[in-house]
Design an enzyme around this catalytic site. Structure first.
Site, PDB file in Angstrom:
ATOM      1  CD  GLU A 129      26.229 -56.231 -37.697  1.00 19.08           C
ATOM      2  OE1 GLU A 129      25.229 -56.031 -36.991  1.00 19.08           O
ATOM      3  OE2 GLU A 129      27.367 -56.421 -37.220  1.00 19.08           O
ATOM      4  CG  ASN A 180      31.818 -55.118 -42.070  1.00 14.65           C
ATOM      5  OD1 ASN A 180      32.633 -55.946 -42.447  1.00 14.65           O
ATOM      6  ND2 ASN A 180      31.589 -54.849 -40.786  1.00 14.65           N
ATOM      7  CG  HIS A 216      32.202 -61.326 -35.054  1.00 17.63           C
ATOM      8  ND1 HIS A 216      33.224 -60.976 -34.200  1.00 17.63           N
ATOM      9  CD2 HIS A 216      31.735 -60.168 -35.567  1.00 17.63           C
ATOM     10  CE1 HIS A 216      33.369 -59.668 -34.181  1.00 17.63           C
ATOM     11  NE2 HIS A 216      32.482 -59.142 -35.015  1.00 17.63           N
ATOM     12  CD  GLU A 245      33.080 -56.283 -37.175  1.00 16.83           C
ATOM     13  OE1 GLU A 245      32.500 -56.859 -36.239  1.00 16.83           O
ATOM     14  OE2 GLU A 245      32.540 -55.364 -37.817  1.00 16.83           O
ATOM     15  CG  ASP A 247      35.668 -62.246 -32.364  1.00 13.71           C
ATOM     16  OD1 ASP A 247      35.460 -61.183 -31.757  1.00 13.71           O
ATOM     17  OD2 ASP A 247      34.768 -62.843 -33.005  1.00 13.71           O
TER      18      ASP A 247
HETATM   19  O1  G3I Z   1      29.709 -45.994 -24.006  1.00 10.52           O
HETATM   20  C1  G3I Z   1      28.933 -46.603 -22.989  1.00 10.52           C
HETATM   21  C2  G3I Z   1      29.402 -46.118 -21.639  1.00 10.52           C
HETATM   22  O2  G3I Z   1      29.125 -44.734 -21.519  1.00 10.52           O
HETATM   23  C3  G3I Z   1      28.692 -46.898 -20.546  1.00 10.52           C
HETATM   24  O3  G3I Z   1      29.224 -46.514 -19.300  1.00 10.52           O
HETATM   25  C4  G3I Z   1      28.890 -48.382 -20.754  1.00 10.52           C
HETATM   26  C5  G3I Z   1      28.110 -49.167 -19.706  1.00 10.52           C
HETATM   27  O4  G3I Z   1      28.006 -50.503 -20.138  1.00 10.52           O
HETATM   28  O5  G3I Z   1      28.381 -48.768 -22.046  1.00 10.52           O
HETATM   29  C6  G3I Z   1      29.095 -48.104 -23.077  1.00 10.52           C
HETATM   30  O6  G3I Z   1      28.529 -48.544 -24.296  1.00 10.52           O
HETATM   31  C7  G3I Z   1      29.036 -49.799 -24.731  1.00 10.52           C
HETATM   32  C8  G3I Z   1      29.499 -49.637 -26.158  1.00 10.52           C
HETATM   33  O7  G3I Z   1      29.966 -50.903 -26.670  1.00 10.52           O
HETATM   34  C9  G3I Z   1      30.637 -48.624 -26.208  1.00 10.52           C
HETATM   35  O8  G3I Z   1      30.478 -47.862 -27.370  1.00 10.52           O
HETATM   36  C10 G3I Z   1      27.924 -50.836 -24.673  1.00 10.52           C
HETATM   37  O9  G3I Z   1      27.617 -51.094 -23.305  1.00 10.52           O
HETATM   38  C11 G3I Z   1      28.368 -52.130 -25.325  1.00 10.52           C
HETATM   39  O10 G3I Z   1      27.272 -53.017 -25.467  1.00 10.52           O
HETATM   40  C12 G3I Z   1      28.907 -51.850 -26.747  1.00 10.52           C
HETATM   41  O11 G3I Z   1      29.371 -53.091 -27.252  1.00 10.52           O
HETATM   42  C13 G3I Z   1      29.902 -53.039 -28.584  1.00 10.52           C
HETATM   43  C14 G3I Z   1      28.939 -53.750 -29.541  1.00 10.52           C
HETATM   44  O12 G3I Z   1      29.509 -53.741 -30.862  1.00 10.52           O
HETATM   45  C15 G3I Z   1      27.597 -53.051 -29.561  1.00 10.52           C
HETATM   46  O13 G3I Z   1      26.774 -53.720 -30.500  1.00 10.52           O
HETATM   47  C16 G3I Z   1      31.214 -53.805 -28.571  1.00 10.52           C
HETATM   48  O14 G3I Z   1      32.150 -53.106 -27.752  1.00 10.52           O
HETATM   49  C17 G3I Z   1      31.758 -53.961 -29.989  1.00 10.52           C
HETATM   50  O15 G3I Z   1      32.874 -54.858 -29.986  1.00 10.52           O
HETATM   51  C18 G3I Z   1      30.691 -54.541 -30.911  1.00 10.52           C
HETATM   52  O16 G3I Z   1      31.210 -54.547 -32.216  1.00 10.52           O
HETATM   53  C19 G3I Z   1      30.299 -55.005 -33.243  1.00 10.52           C
HETATM   54  C20 G3I Z   1      30.690 -54.298 -34.537  1.00 10.52           C
HETATM   55  O17 G3I Z   1      30.616 -52.895 -34.343  1.00 10.52           O
HETATM   56  C21 G3I Z   1      29.800 -54.753 -35.683  1.00 10.52           C
HETATM   57  N1  G3I Z   1      29.885 -56.222 -35.828  1.00 10.52           N
HETATM   58  C22 G3I Z   1      29.520 -56.937 -34.616  1.00 10.52           C
HETATM   59  C23 G3I Z   1      30.436 -56.521 -33.456  1.00 10.52           C
HETATM   60  C24 G3I Z   1      30.077 -57.303 -32.227  1.00 10.52           C
HETATM   61  O18 G3I Z   1      28.778 -56.991 -31.796  1.00 10.52           O
END
Ligand code: G3I
Length: 331
Positions: A129, A180, A216, A245, A247
């Site tokens: 991105e 990507n 997405h 990715e 969905d």
């Molecule tokens: O690791 C912390 C944890 O310690 C804490 O307790 C918890 C509380 O909410 O948060 C955890 O972090 C989360 C993180 O994923 C885990 O690594 C964040 O809240 C959460 O917002 C984050 O979301 C991820 C998101 O990327 C962040 O931008 C999603 O799971 C993930 O599916 C999403 O994936 C991205 C791709 O990498 C790039 N393309 C877009 C896609 C969707 O945004």
């Protein structure tokens, strides 16, 4: 019919640390038997894998790689250079970085993370991105504000990108190295910019190997039917392409349920992403869904939408699942 990898994202920290090969959970059984590729959804991102300047935590990433190995699956690495989920120390320190300081930090990270899994990752999302919409100019521009590394090297971002690909390639010559992004399925301002960037990087001798369209999608928008043409132009540069990715989210009714029409349209969209990949033949190397069950989907936490994956919360296969399988058996 051909070596197209069908994959799913998985969050090692959340879903695999307790994995007992002799006694897998239902989720782990499906993950291990339905897919030939896994992508760590978060485990290889900066905040998870490199929490302090001199501290790496590979526990989640190792769990994904070990699970894949135990199930004869391959792994997509995700992601080395992004504006999201950077470690707090990177965000804080980058405020004063010179470009050289940014490069030193990025090089150490890439060589350490890619080097650890050398020979075990078949594709890496090296840069994720890196373009953003530029509504004023009516086009796109590099994320030289939000991405701390592009920001520090705003004078020569393509030079930094070329080196990021070179460092990854030196650390793991076997991995195919990808750009990507989302909204990158069809031919548009963003993919035009990626097409130009890809040509620049290749002309610069950078070991760019692939272009990934995240896929997405939302039923709130139409589907860009120019996906095959878009994939073809990247394939014509000698690059691999991938859906990385996939969905398909949708707004739900008061009861939290989709309509029959939405469910059918979702199946059609998943299938169109796959057909776009199949249309370019072997140049399309992988098609990955961003999680396969609604209970683990990232979507409801971010959008007022849901029901985005190919299985329900109880692992019931949706029409989307069957549509993908049908396309694959016809391929
Ligand atoms: O690791 C912390 C944890 O310690 C804490 O307790 C918890 C509380 O909410 O948060 C955890 O972090 C989360 C993180 O994923 C885990 O690594 C964040 O809240 C959460 O917002 C984050 O979301 C991820 C998101 O990327 C962040 O931008 C999603 O799971 C993930 O599916 C999403 O994936 C991205 C791709 O990498 C790039 N393309 C877009 C896609 C969707 O945004």
């Amino acid at each position: 019919p051909r070596d197209l990898k069908i994959g799913s994202a998985v969050w090692g920290q959340r879903d695999l640390l307790d994995h007992d090969p002799e006694n897998p959970t239902e989720f782990q059984h499906i993950l291990g038997s339905e897919f030939s590729s896994l992508t760590p959804e978060n485990d290889m991102k900066w905040a998870e894998v490199h929490p302090e300047p001199d501290v790496y935590d590979f526990s989640g990433a190792d769990a994904v790689v070990a699970f894949a190995k135990a199930n004869g699956q391959e792994v997509r690495g995700h992601t080395l250079l992004w504006h999201g989920q950077n470690s707090q120390w990177v965000i804080d320190a980058s405020a004063d970085w010179t470009c050289q300081e940014a490069r030193d930090v990025l090089e150490d990270h890439i060589r350490t993370v890619v080097g650890r899994y050398a020979g075990e990752i078949y594709e890496w999302d090296v840069a994720n991105e890196i373009f953003q919409d530029d509504w004023d100019a009516g086009g796109v521009k590099l994320r030289t504000e939000a991405n701390p590394f592009l920001k520090a090297c705003a004078e020569d971002p393509v030079g930094l990108l070329g080196d990021a690909f070179r460092w990854a390639h030196e650390a793991d010559p076997e991995a195919v190295l990808f750009l990507n992004d989302y909204n990158a399925e069809g031919i548009n301002n963003k993919t035009d910019a990626y097409y130009a960037l890809a040509k620049d990087l290749l002309a610069d001798g950078a070991p760019l190997g692939g272009f990934g369209a995240q896929g997405h999608l939302s039923l709130q928008y139409g589907f860009d039917e120019s996906i095959a043409k878009n994939f073809e132009r990247f394939a014509d540069l000698g690059l691999q392409v991938a859906v990385t990715e996939a969905d398909v989210r949708m707004p739900l009714g008061e009861d939290g349920e989709p309509t029959v029409e939405q469910i059918a349209l979702q199946a059609e969209r998943y299938k169109k992403l796959l057909e776009g990949c199949l249309d370019v033949g072997p140049a399309c190397s992988s098609y990955t869904v961003w999680g396969f069950d609604d209970a683990r989907s990232w979507v409801p936490g971010v959008f007022p939408e849901g029901y985005a994956t190919i299985m329900t919360e109880e692992f019931q296969k949706k029409p989307a699942y069957h549509a993908l399988l049908e396309s694959l058996t016809d391929a």
